[in-house]
Design a protein around this motif. Structure first.
Motif, short mmCIF file in Angstrom:
data_model
loop_
_atom_site.label_atom_id
_atom_site.label_comp_id
_atom_site.label_asym_id
_atom_site.label_seq_id
_atom_site.Cartn_x
_atom_site.Cartn_y
_atom_site.Cartn_z
N LEU A 52 -7.74 -12.33 17.36
CA LEU A 52 -8.65 -11.75 16.37
C LEU A 52 -9.51 -12.83 15.72
CD1 LEU A 52 -6.24 -9.12 14.78
CD2 LEU A 52 -8.04 -8.75 16.47
N THR A 53 -8.96 -14.03 15.56
CA THR A 53 -9.72 -15.16 15.00
C THR A 53 -10.89 -15.51 15.91
OG1 THR A 53 -7.74 -16.01 13.93
CG2 THR A 53 -9.57 -17.55 14.21
N GLU A 54 -10.63 -15.62 17.20
CA GLU A 54 -11.70 -15.93 18.15
C GLU A 54 -12.72 -14.80 18.22
OE1 GLU A 54 -10.07 -17.03 21.95
OE2 GLU A 54 -8.90 -18.66 21.06
N ALA A 55 -12.26 -13.57 18.18
CA ALA A 55 -13.18 -12.43 18.22
C ALA A 55 -14.12 -12.45 17.02
CB ALA A 55 -12.40 -11.12 18.26
N ARG A 63 -7.92 -3.12 22.81
CA ARG A 63 -8.35 -3.07 24.20
C ARG A 63 -9.84 -3.35 24.32
NH1 ARG A 63 -4.52 1.16 24.60
NH2 ARG A 63 -6.15 2.68 24.20
N GLN A 64 -10.63 -2.85 23.39
CA GLN A 64 -12.07 -3.10 23.43
C GLN A 64 -12.40 -4.57 23.21
OE1 GLN A 64 -13.87 -0.44 20.59
NE2 GLN A 64 -13.54 1.35 21.88
N LEU A 65 -11.58 -5.25 22.44
CA LEU A 65 -11.82 -6.68 22.19
C LEU A 65 -11.36 -7.55 23.34
CD1 LEU A 65 -10.76 -6.84 18.45
CD2 LEU A 65 -13.07 -7.16 19.35
N ARG A 66 -10.51 -7.03 24.16
CA ARG A 66 -9.97 -7.82 25.29
C ARG A 66 -11.03 -8.01 26.31
NH1 ARG A 66 -4.44 -5.92 27.79
NH2 ARG A 66 -5.34 -4.09 26.95
N ALA A 94 -14.71 -4.63 10.47
CA ALA A 94 -13.91 -4.07 11.57
C ALA A 94 -12.48 -4.62 11.54
CB ALA A 94 -14.57 -4.36 12.91
N TYR A 95 -12.33 -5.88 11.19
CA TYR A 95 -11.00 -6.49 11.07
C TYR A 95 -10.22 -5.78 9.96
CZ TYR A 95 -7.70 -10.45 11.40
OH TYR A 95 -6.61 -11.25 11.59
N ALA A 96 -10.86 -5.56 8.83
CA ALA A 96 -10.21 -4.86 7.72
C ALA A 96 -9.80 -3.44 8.13
CB ALA A 96 -11.13 -4.82 6.51
N GLU A 97 -10.65 -2.78 8.91
CA GLU A 97 -10.33 -1.43 9.38
C GLU A 97 -9.13 -1.43 10.32
OE1 GLU A 97 -13.99 0.07 11.01
OE2 GLU A 97 -14.94 0.12 9.03
N GLY A 156 -18.33 -13.37 17.12
CA GLY A 156 -19.16 -12.24 16.71
C GLY A 156 -18.77 -10.89 17.30
N ARG A 157 -17.67 -10.81 18.03
CA ARG A 157 -17.24 -9.53 18.60
C ARG A 157 -16.53 -8.66 17.58
NH1 ARG A 157 -13.32 -10.20 22.50
NH2 ARG A 157 -12.91 -12.27 21.69
#
Length: 85
Positions: free
Chosen positions: A27-30, A82-85, A40-43, A34-35
């Motif tokens: 999540l840090t790299e995402a 999955r979308q971030l992968r 979105a992280y808070a959500e 900018g992904r």
């Protein structure tokens, strides 16, 4: 209107990060590339807090031996991860 009891924010912050990492997502790299926005992280963390499966996630995490495993069966944030992968 139904009131949803949210779980402890710190616990679910770390659960979300741990499940993401096991699924091969940082999540840090995402966020850095900018992904993933702050919103979105808070959500993601809020969805994790609203789900009633943290004990299942903790057990699932304890059983995992390798990264890139499928998400826990009841994971409320699996689609986003999955979308971030």
């Amino acid at each position: 209107m139904r009131h949803i009891q949210l779980g402890d924010i710190e616990k679910h912050f770390w659960l979300a990060r741990s499940v993401a990492r096991r699924m091969g997502v940082s999540l840090t790299e995402a966020m850095a590339d900018g992904r993933l926005s702050h919103q979105a992280y808070a959500e993601i963390v809020t969805r994790c807090r609203a789900a009633d499966c943290s004990e299942g996630c903790v057990l699932w995490l304890a059983e995992q031996q390798h990264e890139m495993t499928p998400e826990p069966p009841c994971c409320a944030i699996a689609d986003a991860l999955r979308q971030l992968r």
